[in-house]
Design a protein around this motif. Structure first.
Motif, short mmCIF file in Angstrom:
data_model
loop_
_atom_site.label_atom_id
_atom_site.label_comp_id
_atom_site.label_asym_id
_atom_site.label_seq_id
_atom_site.Cartn_x
_atom_site.Cartn_y
_atom_site.Cartn_z
N LEU A 172 -46.40 -32.89 -24.79
CA LEU A 172 -45.07 -32.72 -24.21
C LEU A 172 -44.99 -33.21 -22.77
N GLN A 173 -46.07 -33.86 -22.31
CA GLN A 173 -46.10 -34.33 -20.93
C GLN A 173 -46.11 -35.86 -20.87
N TYR A 174 -45.66 -36.37 -19.74
CA TYR A 174 -45.51 -37.82 -19.57
C TYR A 174 -46.33 -38.28 -18.38
N ASP A 175 -47.62 -38.49 -18.65
CA ASP A 175 -48.55 -38.90 -17.59
C ASP A 175 -49.06 -40.32 -17.81
N GLY A 176 -48.55 -40.98 -18.85
CA GLY A 176 -49.05 -42.31 -19.16
C GLY A 176 -48.44 -43.38 -18.28
N PRO A 177 -48.84 -44.65 -18.51
CA PRO A 177 -48.28 -45.77 -17.73
C PRO A 177 -46.77 -45.82 -17.85
N ASP A 178 -46.10 -46.14 -16.77
CA ASP A 178 -44.64 -46.25 -16.73
C ASP A 178 -43.94 -44.95 -17.15
N GLY A 179 -44.60 -43.82 -16.90
CA GLY A 179 -43.99 -42.54 -17.20
C GLY A 179 -43.91 -42.23 -18.68
N ARG A 180 -44.72 -42.90 -19.50
CA ARG A 180 -44.70 -42.66 -20.94
C ARG A 180 -45.59 -41.46 -21.27
N VAL A 181 -45.57 -41.06 -22.55
CA VAL A 181 -46.30 -39.88 -22.97
C VAL A 181 -47.79 -40.00 -22.65
N THR A 182 -48.42 -38.85 -22.37
CA THR A 182 -49.85 -38.84 -22.06
C THR A 182 -50.63 -39.42 -23.24
N ARG A 189 -49.11 -28.07 -17.84
CA ARG A 189 -48.58 -27.66 -16.55
C ARG A 189 -47.57 -26.53 -16.71
N ALA A 190 -47.41 -25.77 -15.65
CA ALA A 190 -46.40 -24.71 -15.64
C ALA A 190 -45.01 -25.30 -15.81
N SER A 191 -44.76 -26.48 -15.21
CA SER A 191 -43.44 -27.11 -15.32
C SER A 191 -43.13 -27.50 -16.76
N THR A 192 -44.16 -27.85 -17.53
CA THR A 192 -43.96 -28.19 -18.94
C THR A 192 -43.50 -26.96 -19.71
N VAL A 193 -44.11 -25.80 -19.42
CA VAL A 193 -43.70 -24.56 -20.09
C VAL A 193 -42.26 -24.23 -19.74
N ARG A 194 -41.90 -24.40 -18.49
CA ARG A 194 -40.52 -24.12 -18.09
C ARG A 194 -39.54 -25.05 -18.83
N ASP A 195 -39.97 -26.27 -19.08
CA ASP A 195 -39.10 -27.25 -19.71
C ASP A 195 -38.84 -26.95 -21.18
N VAL A 196 -39.81 -26.29 -21.84
CA VAL A 196 -39.69 -26.11 -23.30
C VAL A 196 -39.43 -24.67 -23.72
N ILE A 197 -39.50 -23.70 -22.82
CA ILE A 197 -39.28 -22.32 -23.22
C ILE A 197 -37.86 -22.17 -23.78
N ASP A 198 -37.75 -21.48 -24.90
CA ASP A 198 -36.48 -21.33 -25.59
C ASP A 198 -35.65 -20.25 -24.91
N PRO A 199 -34.47 -20.60 -24.35
CA PRO A 199 -33.64 -19.60 -23.68
C PRO A 199 -32.99 -18.62 -24.66
N ASN A 200 -32.95 -19.00 -25.94
CA ASN A 200 -32.30 -18.14 -26.94
C ASN A 200 -33.29 -17.16 -27.56
N GLN A 201 -33.94 -16.39 -26.72
CA GLN A 201 -34.84 -15.33 -27.17
C GLN A 201 -34.62 -14.12 -26.26
N ASP A 202 -35.35 -13.07 -26.53
CA ASP A 202 -35.19 -11.86 -25.74
C ASP A 202 -35.25 -12.17 -24.25
N LYS A 203 -34.25 -11.70 -23.50
CA LYS A 203 -34.16 -12.04 -22.07
C LYS A 203 -35.37 -11.51 -21.30
N ASP A 204 -35.86 -10.34 -21.63
CA ASP A 204 -37.03 -9.80 -20.93
C ASP A 204 -38.25 -10.69 -21.14
N VAL A 205 -38.40 -11.18 -22.39
CA VAL A 205 -39.53 -12.08 -22.68
C VAL A 205 -39.37 -13.37 -21.87
N TYR A 206 -38.16 -13.90 -21.89
CA TYR A 206 -37.89 -15.15 -21.17
C TYR A 206 -38.19 -14.99 -19.67
#
Length: 375
Positions: A284-294, A76-93
């Protein structure tokens, strides 16, 4: 405090039976036979083990080698947003955020894999890692102890220590963290929108080792043998201190893992399996039962083992004779005992996905108070 109290009990126990620690016997039989002695003795009593060692960090390895490339698959796009490293080139980010927003056609969160945009990731950090402050420790334990002695002479003897194998609680420390890092090569759709390689980073909490009252339990078999030298003389001294040195053999079985930790390790196994299956995004996503990992397409098998070990030991103790056959005994023993616990997570095919090792420095002080009989 526990060690000091145990030592005080051992030292005081034999003495309280007499106002004179070295008072003489009035056993005519011993005097008439020139100080003869009985060759065998057996005693039973309370045995308390107080571990003194410290936990060492849990060392983890997984099936994902550093620098290996894996398809992201459905993510998901939200997963990418969650893991993108903020400590990289700002233009890339900023470009990553802008490109993902450009892929969203409505208010839903799109599957970038289906959009042919997710690409692949070169993963680092999962092959080998350890988290400071984590580990396993043995709790105090009480059981019934048995001591068997054979006297070569009135002063030298061989002692065999045994007892009812106690169930030992293994306590956990800290939270195990996996330092996930990667460099993403976007898929064709994202590249067409001007997106280039970017870095992702996330500390993934694997399990809290302190959850519940204990991390695991085990049955401990701790036979031991020592050579003793006992001061004084049979039939002359009621109170006879002794010193000893020997070896202990430690064997552990019937290991049972805390159910919460077991479930967390099952989830971690699914994460690794998803990566191996070309579904790194789902790890990196949590789609399993009780919100656990996929969950992956495989079941998980978890095994816990503890190594057997030999340990040198030293003992300070004393006996107090009530008469020519019955006596009281107390001792304190220190054993330099270490053991390594290994937890493995395998998939249905038998492939090892995760191996976690923790060295337990047990180093117990063992207190014994009992009553014995000579024959």
């Amino acid at each position: 405090m526990n060690k000091a109290l145990s030592l005080a009990c051992v030292v005081a126990a034999p003495v309280i039976f007499s106002t004179s620690a070295f008072a003489e016997f009035d056993y005519k039989k011993y005097i008439e036979t020139d100080g003869s002695f009985k060759r065998f003795s057996v005693s039973a009593g309370w045995l308390h083990a107080n571990p003194s060692g410290d936990a060492t960090p849990i060392k983890n390895t997984t099936a994902i080698q550093d620098g290996s490339s894996h398809e992201n698959g459905s993510v998901r796009a939200s997963t990418v947003r969650d893991v993108i490293d903020p400590n990289q080139d700002k233009d890339v980010y900023d470009k990553v955020y802008g490109t993902i927003d450009g892929l969203i056609s409505d208010d839903s969160d799109p599957d970038l894999g289906a959009l042919n945009a997710s690409g692949s990731t070169v993963i680092n950090g999962l092959q080998n890692f350890a988290t400071a402050g984590t580990g396993l420790e043995s709790d105090d334990v009480d059981t019934v102890g048995l001591l068997f002695n054979y006297f070569f002479t009135d002063n030298w003897s061989l002692e065999v220590k045994a007892g009812i194998p106690p169930k030992v609680d293994i306590l956990g420390k800290g939270t195990v963290i996996a330092p996930f890092e990667g460099t993403v090569s976007p898929g064709p759709t994202a590249v067409a929108l001007g997106l280039s390689e970017f870095d992702i980073k996330k500390n993934i909490e694997i399990t809290d080792m302190t959850q519940g009252s204990k991390a695991s339990t085990a049955r401990a078999w701790l036979p031991a043998a020592e050579i003793h030298y006992q001061f004084g003389k049979s039939g002359v001294n009621k109170f006879r201190p002794y010193v000893g040195a020997g070896l202990m053999y430690a064997h552990f079985n019937d290991l049972k893992l805390n159910s919460g930790i077991r479930q967390d390790l099952t989830d971690a196994g699914h994460m690794i399996q998803n990566i191996k299956n070309g579904q790194a995004g789902q790890s990196l996503q949590y789609d399993g039962p009780d919100g656990r990992v996929t969950p992956s397409d495989s079941g998980m098998r978890i095994k816990v083992e503890a190594d057997s070990a030999w340990a040198p030991m030293l003992t300070l103790g004393a006996t107090y004779d009530f008469d020519e056959s019955w006596f009281a005994v107390g001792s304190v023993t220190y054993a330099k005992l270490d053991s390594e616990t290994t937890i493995t997570v395998n998939n249905d095919a038998g492939d090892e996905l995760i191996r976690a090792k923790s060295k337990i420095d047990i180093d117990p002080y063992i207190t014994y108070l009992g009553v014995g009989y000579r024959f």
